[in-house]
Design an enzyme around this catalytic site. Structure first.
Site: not given
Ligand code: ITT
Length: 195
Positions: A10, A12-13, A76-77, A160, A182, A188
């Site tokens: 991701n 953004g992360k 994981d978020s 997200g 943020k 996070r």
């Molecule tokens: P990785 O597993 O590769 O890290 P992912 O996007 O699949 O990437 P997650 O399984 O942790 O990660 O899903 C997290 C989702 O939750 C993410 O795709 C967003 O839709 C949402 N999310 C988490 N943190 C967020 C944030 O700070 N702002 C907005 N949406 C967020």
């Protein structure tokens, strides 16, 4: 030279985590090379079959440590909406799909707004389980940001669910905050600083 791998697909992360780590290492005069999955040949993603954010963060962190033999940070978020029994929760990235694959952020937001149509109690929280693993030490931290789901999107920063996640004490969505702001208030940012 010490190295750490921010292991997420991701983008953004990656931006958020890199900014925090860079600031920390600069302020503390620490020599640390920060790598991301963009620095490695693509490998398949781990199966996130945990039942909690923390379990999934650990699954991902151990998977990438075993693949690259480097200290790894993963998170994981997701978003828990109280009126929807804390959905989408650990399924936040794949909320709008039925095949278990990640959906686009726009599709996920649209589905959530559909599910919340006519519901006035719109309180929710972002959750983040951060994990670090270097082969010996496993560190984890779980942190939250409380907010309210709007009825329409505002703001273009972040990723997200940010454009529909309103922070009453700031009077704006997390997509209207600067990257620095943020990280100061987010699940996070708080979870990374806690490990
Ligand atoms: P990785 O597993 O590769 O890290 P992912 O996007 O699949 O990437 P997650 O399984 O942790 O990660 O899903 C997290 C989702 O939750 C993410 O795709 C967003 O839709 C949402 N999310 C988490 N943190 C967020 C944030 O700070 N702002 C907005 N949406 C967020």
């Amino acid at each position: 030279m010490n190295k750490v791998l921010i292991a997420t697909s991701n983008q953004g992360k990656i931006k958020e985590l890199k900014r925090i780590l860079n600031e920390y290492t600069t302020n503390n005069h620490i020599d640390l090379t920060i790598l991301t999955l963009n620095d490695f040949p693509k490998i398949s993603e781990p199966i996130e079959n945990g039942t909690t954010f923390e379990e999934n963060a650990i699954i991902k962190t151990k998977y990438y440590f075993n693949a690259f033999k480097l200290p790894v940070i993963c998170d994981d978020s997701g978003l828990e909406v109280y009126a929807l029994d804390k959905k989408p929760g650990i399924y936040s990235a794949r909320y709008a799909t039925i095949d278990g694959k990640d959906a686009s952020s726009l599709e996920n937001r649209k589905k959530l707004l559909r599910e919340l149509k006519g519901i006035t109690k719109r309180e929710a929280r972002f959750c983040c389980a951060m994990a670090y693993f270097d082969g010996n030490n496993l560190l984890t931290a779980l942190r939250y940001t409380e907010g309210i789901i709007l009825e329409e999107e505002i703001g273009t920063n972040g990723f997200g669910y940010d454009p529909i996640f309103y922070l009453p004490e700031y009077g704006c969505t997390t997509a209207q905050l600067s990257p620095e702001q943020k990280n100061e208030v987010s699940h996070r940012g708080k979870a990374l600083c806690a490990i």
